[in-house]
Design a protein around this motif. Structure first.
Motif, PDB file in Angstrom:
ATOM      1  N   TYR A   8      -2.181  -6.392  11.728  1.00 52.87           N
ATOM      2  CA  TYR A   8      -1.164  -7.298  10.732  1.00 52.87           C
ATOM      3  C   TYR A   8      -1.122  -6.910   9.283  1.00 52.87           C
ATOM      4  O   TYR A   8       0.097  -6.747   8.691  1.00 52.87           O
ATOM      5  CB  TYR A   8      -1.858  -8.679  10.725  1.00 52.87           C
ATOM      6  N   LEU A   9      -2.253  -6.293   8.944  1.00 47.20           N
ATOM      7  CA  LEU A   9      -2.182  -5.687   7.374  1.00 47.20           C
ATOM      8  C   LEU A   9      -1.303  -4.376   7.496  1.00 47.20           C
ATOM      9  O   LEU A   9      -0.707  -4.228   6.295  1.00 47.20           O
ATOM     10  CB  LEU A   9      -3.689  -5.582   6.963  1.00 47.20           C
ATOM     11  N   THR A  10      -1.401  -3.779   8.445  1.00 46.55           N
ATOM     12  CA  THR A  10      -0.648  -2.642   8.383  1.00 46.55           C
ATOM     13  C   THR A  10       0.916  -2.714   8.397  1.00 46.55           C
ATOM     14  O   THR A  10       1.509  -2.040   7.780  1.00 46.55           O
ATOM     15  CB  THR A  10      -1.107  -1.774   9.720  1.00 46.55           C
ATOM     16  N   ASN A  11       0.992  -3.772   9.122  1.00 44.08           N
ATOM     17  CA  ASN A  11       2.714  -4.084   9.451  1.00 44.08           C
ATOM     18  C   ASN A  11       3.148  -5.094   8.071  1.00 44.08           C
ATOM     19  O   ASN A  11       4.430  -5.028   8.098  1.00 44.08           O
ATOM     20  CB  ASN A  11       2.799  -4.850  10.664  1.00 44.08           C
ATOM     21  N   ASN A  12       2.234  -5.464   7.367  1.00 42.39           N
ATOM     22  CA  ASN A  12       2.660  -6.272   6.135  1.00 42.39           C
ATOM     23  C   ASN A  12       2.065  -5.934   4.761  1.00 42.39           C
ATOM     24  O   ASN A  12       1.089  -6.338   4.631  1.00 42.39           O
ATOM     25  CB  ASN A  12       2.088  -7.896   6.587  1.00 42.39           C
ATOM     26  N   PRO A  13       2.552  -4.670   4.268  1.00 42.06           N
ATOM     27  CA  PRO A  13       1.818  -4.012   3.392  1.00 42.06           C
ATOM     28  C   PRO A  13       1.503  -4.823   2.022  1.00 42.06           C
ATOM     29  O   PRO A  13       0.781  -4.355   1.033  1.00 42.06           O
ATOM     30  CB  PRO A  13       2.612  -2.713   3.159  1.00 42.06           C
ATOM     31  N   ILE A  41      -6.827   0.670   4.611  1.00 41.73           N
ATOM     32  CA  ILE A  41      -5.685   0.297   4.711  1.00 41.73           C
ATOM     33  C   ILE A  41      -4.715   0.899   3.644  1.00 41.73           C
ATOM     34  O   ILE A  41      -3.630   1.620   3.651  1.00 41.73           O
ATOM     35  CB  ILE A  41      -5.051  -1.097   5.024  1.00 41.73           C
ATOM     36  N   THR A  42      -5.278   0.656   2.348  1.00 47.12           N
ATOM     37  CA  THR A  42      -4.701   1.038   1.103  1.00 47.12           C
ATOM     38  C   THR A  42      -4.923   2.567   0.760  1.00 47.12           C
ATOM     39  O   THR A  42      -4.524   3.030  -0.491  1.00 47.12           O
ATOM     40  CB  THR A  42      -4.782   0.392   0.005  1.00 47.12           C
ATOM     41  N   GLY A  43      -5.823   3.334   1.489  1.00 45.49           N
ATOM     42  CA  GLY A  43      -5.886   4.618   1.260  1.00 45.49           C
ATOM     43  C   GLY A  43      -6.801   4.936   0.158  1.00 45.49           C
ATOM     44  O   GLY A  43      -6.775   6.006  -0.715  1.00 45.49           O
ATOM     45  N   GLY A  44      -7.888   4.050  -0.152  1.00 42.69           N
ATOM     46  CA  GLY A  44      -8.895   4.064  -1.072  1.00 42.69           C
ATOM     47  C   GLY A  44      -8.635   3.440  -2.540  1.00 42.69           C
ATOM     48  O   GLY A  44      -9.353   3.802  -3.481  1.00 42.69           O
ATOM     49  N   LYS A  45      -7.550   2.691  -2.741  1.00 38.13           N
ATOM     50  CA  LYS A  45      -7.254   1.914  -3.785  1.00 38.13           C
ATOM     51  C   LYS A  45      -8.314   0.870  -4.093  1.00 38.13           C
ATOM     52  O   LYS A  45      -8.185   0.584  -5.492  1.00 38.13           O
ATOM     53  CB  LYS A  45      -5.988   1.438  -4.024  1.00 38.13           C
ATOM     54  N   TRP A  46      -9.124   0.537  -3.396  1.00 38.42           N
ATOM     55  CA  TRP A  46     -10.057  -0.596  -3.704  1.00 38.42           C
ATOM     56  C   TRP A  46     -11.503  -0.142  -3.444  1.00 38.42           C
ATOM     57  O   TRP A  46     -12.491  -0.883  -3.179  1.00 38.42           O
ATOM     58  CB  TRP A  46      -9.628  -1.861  -2.787  1.00 38.42           C
ATOM     59  N   THR A  47     -11.820   0.910  -3.917  1.00 37.55           N
ATOM     60  CA  THR A  47     -13.157   1.792  -3.612  1.00 37.55           C
ATOM     61  C   THR A  47     -14.140   1.454  -4.952  1.00 37.55           C
ATOM     62  O   THR A  47     -13.570   1.302  -6.087  1.00 37.55           O
ATOM     63  CB  THR A  47     -13.418   3.156  -3.550  1.00 37.55           C
ATOM     64  N   GLU A  48     -15.301   1.335  -4.717  1.00 35.54           N
ATOM     65  CA  GLU A  48     -16.654   1.180  -5.829  1.00 35.54           C
ATOM     66  C   GLU A  48     -16.205   0.119  -6.650  1.00 35.54           C
ATOM     67  O   GLU A  48     -16.479  -0.020  -7.718  1.00 35.54           O
ATOM     68  CB  GLU A  48     -16.603   2.631  -6.488  1.00 35.54           C
ATOM     69  N   ILE A  49     -15.941  -1.120  -5.793  1.00 37.31           N
ATOM     70  CA  ILE A  49     -15.740  -2.446  -6.530  1.00 37.31           C
ATOM     71  C   ILE A  49     -17.012  -3.274  -6.216  1.00 37.31           C
ATOM     72  O   ILE A  49     -17.456  -3.202  -4.845  1.00 37.31           O
ATOM     73  CB  ILE A  49     -14.523  -3.214  -6.146  1.00 37.31           C
ATOM     74  N   ASP A  50     -17.561  -3.664  -7.157  1.00 39.04           N
ATOM     75  CA  ASP A  50     -18.888  -4.492  -6.912  1.00 39.04           C
ATOM     76  C   ASP A  50     -19.933  -3.728  -5.924  1.00 39.04           C
ATOM     77  O   ASP A  50     -20.671  -4.527  -5.275  1.00 39.04           O
ATOM     78  CB  ASP A  50     -18.670  -5.975  -6.174  1.00 39.04           C
TER      79      ASP A  50
END
Length: 59
Positions: A8-13, A41-50
């Motif tokens: 679902y997430l892949t089809n609804n970016p 899914i985003t290619g690493g845009k949300w890494t190293e958070i918390d």
């Protein structure tokens, strides 16, 4: 369930961006799993958070 969510997430970016902004959440998964799924899914845009390290999922 997670496989369907990833499809679902892949089809609804726009949805992963909403999750990253705190405007949506993924029901039924822990915060760490949520961040890992969106990061993957985003290619690493949300890494190293918390303190969550980059993770890789193989299906």
């Amino acid at each position: 369930m997670i496989k369907q969510m990833i499809n679902y997430l892949t089809n609804n970016p726009q949805v992963p961006q909403l999750v990253m902004n705190g405007q949506a959440s993924l029901v039924g998964v822990s915060p760490a799993q949520q961040k890992t799924i969106v990061d993957t899914i985003t290619g690493g845009k949300w890494t190293e958070i918390d303190g969550v390290r980059r993770s890789y999922w193989f299906a």
